[in-house]
Design a protein around this motif. Structure first.
Motif, PDB file in Angstrom:
ATOM      1  N   UNK A 104       0.643  -0.861   0.028  1.00  0.00           N
ATOM      2  CA  UNK A 104      -0.020   0.365   0.651  1.00  0.00           C
ATOM      3  C   UNK A 104       0.992   1.009  -0.003  1.00  0.00           C
ATOM      4  N   UNK A 105       2.183   1.603   0.980  1.00  0.00           N
ATOM      5  CA  UNK A 105       2.886   2.321   0.856  1.00  0.00           C
ATOM      6  C   UNK A 105       3.549   2.788  -0.357  1.00  0.00           C
ATOM      7  N   UNK A 106       3.872   1.519  -1.190  1.00  0.00           N
ATOM      8  CA  UNK A 106       4.249   1.210  -2.579  1.00  0.00           C
ATOM      9  C   UNK A 106       3.591   2.132  -3.689  1.00  0.00           C
ATOM     10  N   UNK A 107       2.447   1.982  -3.419  1.00  0.00           N
ATOM     11  CA  UNK A 107       0.932   2.270  -4.378  1.00  0.00           C
ATOM     12  C   UNK A 107       0.769   4.270  -4.133  1.00  0.00           C
ATOM     13  N   UNK A 108       0.709   4.421  -3.128  1.00  0.00           N
ATOM     14  CA  UNK A 108       0.315   5.273  -2.851  1.00  0.00           C
ATOM     15  C   UNK A 108       1.344   6.171  -2.685  1.00  0.00           C
ATOM     16  N   UNK A 109       2.987   6.164  -2.808  1.00  0.00           N
ATOM     17  CA  UNK A 109       3.854   6.958  -3.059  1.00  0.00           C
ATOM     18  C   UNK A 109       4.408   6.347  -4.441  1.00  0.00           C
ATOM     19  N   UNK A 110       4.117   6.063  -5.083  1.00  0.00           N
ATOM     20  CA  UNK A 110       4.036   5.800  -6.762  1.00  0.00           C
ATOM     21  C   UNK A 110       5.756   5.168  -6.902  1.00  0.00           C
TER      22      UNK A 110
END
Length: 135
Positions: A112-118
């Motif tokens: 989720x972190x990776x997705x939100x930070x792209x």
């Protein structure tokens, strides 16, 4: 409603708007809101982060700045906690033990972190988080 999307679910915004109206008066607060509506997300994010103007080059740091401006959904408190532990060099197993979670749950938070930070790696997530003082 003044706020739309996920923002309308954030009670703090309504309180901030009420405080703004009380301090500035209804007319000035309304004018400030109208000025805010005219700004795009990228401009607002740069203003909040204290960046005068967007980087014009394609250097990785410029790409990170562009990436953060596209982050529409903020990290949750738990995601920030996991990100801080990742930055501290902890493995998923270590994070799980420290936060009393399953390793699978830590992996979900990390994804989720990776997705939100792209971003697509721990290194990229840490670099971006450090640059924008998320951790």
């Amino acid at each position: 409603p003044i706020f739309s999307g996920w923002m309308r679910h954030w009670p703090l915004l309504e309180r901030l708007h009420a405080d703004l109206t009380e301090r500035l008066g209804a007319d000035a607060a309304r004018a400030a809101c109208e000025r805010g509506k005219a700004r795009d997300l990228k401009t607002v994010v740069y203003a909040v982060l204290g960046i005068v103007s967007p980087p014009a080059d394609s250097h990785p740091s410029a790409m990170a700045a562009n990436t953060i401006s596209e982050m529409v959904e903020p990290l949750s408190g738990r995601e920030l906690e996991v990100l801080r532990l990742i930055a501290g060099g902890l493995s998923n197993r270590d994070i799980a033990e420290q936060l009393v979670l399953s390793v699978g749950t830590v992996k979900v938070h990390t994804r989720n972190i990776y997705g939100k930070l792209h971003v697509s790696s721990r290194t990229q997530a840490i670099a971006l988080a450090n640059r924008y003082h998320l951790i």
